[in-house]
Design an enzyme around this catalytic site. Structure first.
Site, mmCIF file in Angstrom:
data_model
loop_
_atom_site.group_PDB
_atom_site.id
_atom_site.type_symbol
_atom_site.label_atom_id
_atom_site.label_comp_id
_atom_site.label_asym_id
_atom_site.label_seq_id
_atom_site.Cartn_x
_atom_site.Cartn_y
_atom_site.Cartn_z
ATOM 1 N N LYS A 118 4.579 1.327 -46.598
ATOM 2 C CA LYS A 118 3.195 1.023 -46.211
ATOM 3 C C LYS A 118 2.807 -0.440 -46.395
ATOM 4 O O LYS A 118 1.757 -0.867 -45.936
ATOM 5 C CB LYS A 118 2.220 1.878 -47.055
ATOM 6 N N LYS A 198 4.689 17.165 -43.669
ATOM 7 C CA LYS A 198 3.837 17.795 -44.692
ATOM 8 C C LYS A 198 2.373 17.716 -44.297
ATOM 9 O O LYS A 198 1.948 16.780 -43.612
ATOM 10 C CB LYS A 198 4.102 17.171 -46.073
ATOM 11 N N LYS A 201 -3.786 14.910 -46.477
ATOM 12 C CA LYS A 201 -5.209 14.584 -46.360
ATOM 13 C C LYS A 201 -5.415 13.283 -45.590
ATOM 14 O O LYS A 201 -6.533 12.965 -45.206
ATOM 15 C CB LYS A 201 -5.886 14.534 -47.730
#
Ligand code: ADP
Ligand code: TRP
Length: 335
Positions: A118, A198, A201
């Site tokens: 990231k 997966k 959120k």
């Protein structure tokens, strides 16, 4: 461990459990089954890791709202009273994080998978790079040995361990060394629309494969009925060849404390399986939503519970911060 700082509330040989959850999106069924549900130790420390939610560009109002929502959901999910707090309410976390940054190396932080994926760009926030030091501080402040987290966080727990061992060697015994997560106890809930990924959120708020804990029951039921399966009609637990059906069986097993392979034998069609998954998921989510609704009618009671959690966390973590401060030779730190 002679001289190491153990929170005064610790009893005998019970291992302190600690975990945080970052308010980076609306909580999902995956977060509940994999994390929240495991936050059960009445002597534990469970917090909304809001400082961790600022490692990428963030909206202050959304962060404040999500932080409150997470804290309320933790209470609604039955995380023991007095153990729940908001990270930024307890200043020892950020204070110890700085000391730990002064004992960590650029080399080891650059090796963190999450940073490699990231970050590592000119406009990456510096806090994304140093975030594992904050997470190490979260863990070490309370002498936590058990850290229930998903597999993607294992590397950070391992780093907390390395940092503790190194600190103890260089500056004297100060920290309890956390244990590594041995087995992946948590269910890995997959996205209903994309069952090889997966459920997260961080997905878009309207992503159809993500079950949000606060979504209306009819929306949740519809999402489950529309879950991606395959073109056969045989209910079998087979992750490689039938990821969608396997995910449904795993969710059913997690919600009913059953065995997914055994459960498969009782279904002759995908429709019947989906009906039962929807019922089982709603049986878990419904009481949680009701308790959430009840709590939100009394914001003062939520404030009170969070203040209790904050005070207990501050009391438990201050001796460790003081010990680390003294060990590093900072003037003016004599209590
Ligand atoms: P997300 O990917 O949803 O943003 P995080 O990486 O912040 O979640 O993880 C928060 C906690 O929720 C982790 O400790 C992990 O155990 C749990 N968790 C997240 N997603 C899942 C999932 N799909 N299945 C099981 N547990 C999960
Ligand atoms: N970084 C964790 C996550 O994104 C949340 C977290 C912050 C945490 N501090 C922690 C988890 C300390 C366990 C222990 O999921």
């Amino acid at each position: 461990m002679p001289g190491s700082v153990r929170p005064t509330h610790r009893k005998g040989t019970i291992m302190t459990s600690l975990s945080g959850i970052t308010p980076s999106g609306r909580l999902t069924l995956g977060n509940h089954l994999g994390a929240l549900r495991r936050f059960t130790d009445p002597d534990g420390f469970y917090f909304v890791a809001n400082l961790h939610a600022m490692t990428t560009k963030h909206d202050p109002r959304r962060l404040a709202a999500l932080t409150r929502e997470f804290a309320t959901l933790m209470l609604a999910a039955g995380v023991p009273e007095g153990t729940v707090f908001i990270q930024s309410d307890v200043p020892t976390h950020a204070q110890l994080a700085y000391l730990l940054e002064c004992t960590s190396y650029v080399g080891e932080l650059s090796r963190m998978i999450q940073y490699k994926e990231k970050g590592n760009r000119p406009m990456t926030r510096a806090s994304l790079f140093t975030y594992p030091c904050l997470m190490a501080a979260d863990i070490l402040l309370y002498g936590a040995e058990r850290v229930p987290v998903g597999g993607d966080q294992d590397q950070h727990v391992e780093l907390a361990r390395d940092i503790a061992i190194r600190f103890n060697r260089e500056y004297g015994e100060t920290f309890v060394v956390p244990q590594l997560n041995k087995a992946a106890l948590a269910t890995r809930v997959k996205d209903l629309a994309n069952p090889t990924a997966k459920m997260s959120k961080s997905a878009a708020d309207d992503a159809i494969g993500t079950i949000r804990l606060l979504d209306p029951p009819d929306v949740i039921r519809r999402q489950i009925m529309r879950a991606v399966t395959d073109s056969e009609n045989e209910v079998r637990h087979d992750e490689a060849n039938k990821p969608g059906v396997t995910n449904l069986l795993d969710i059913l097993a997690a919600c009913t404390d059953g065995d997914p392979v055994e459960l498969a034998k009782s279904y002759a069609s995908y429709g019947a399986l989906k009906q039962d998954v929807a019922d089982a998921v709603l049986a878990v989510i419904d009481p949680l939503q009701k308790e959430y609704a009840r709590l939100t009618t009394d914001p003062g009671a939520i404030d009170h519970l969070l203040a209790q959690g904050r005070d207990r966390a501050l009391d438990a973590s201050t001796p460790c911060l003081q010990a680390a401060t003294r060990a590093m030779g900072l003037a003016g730190s004599t209590p």
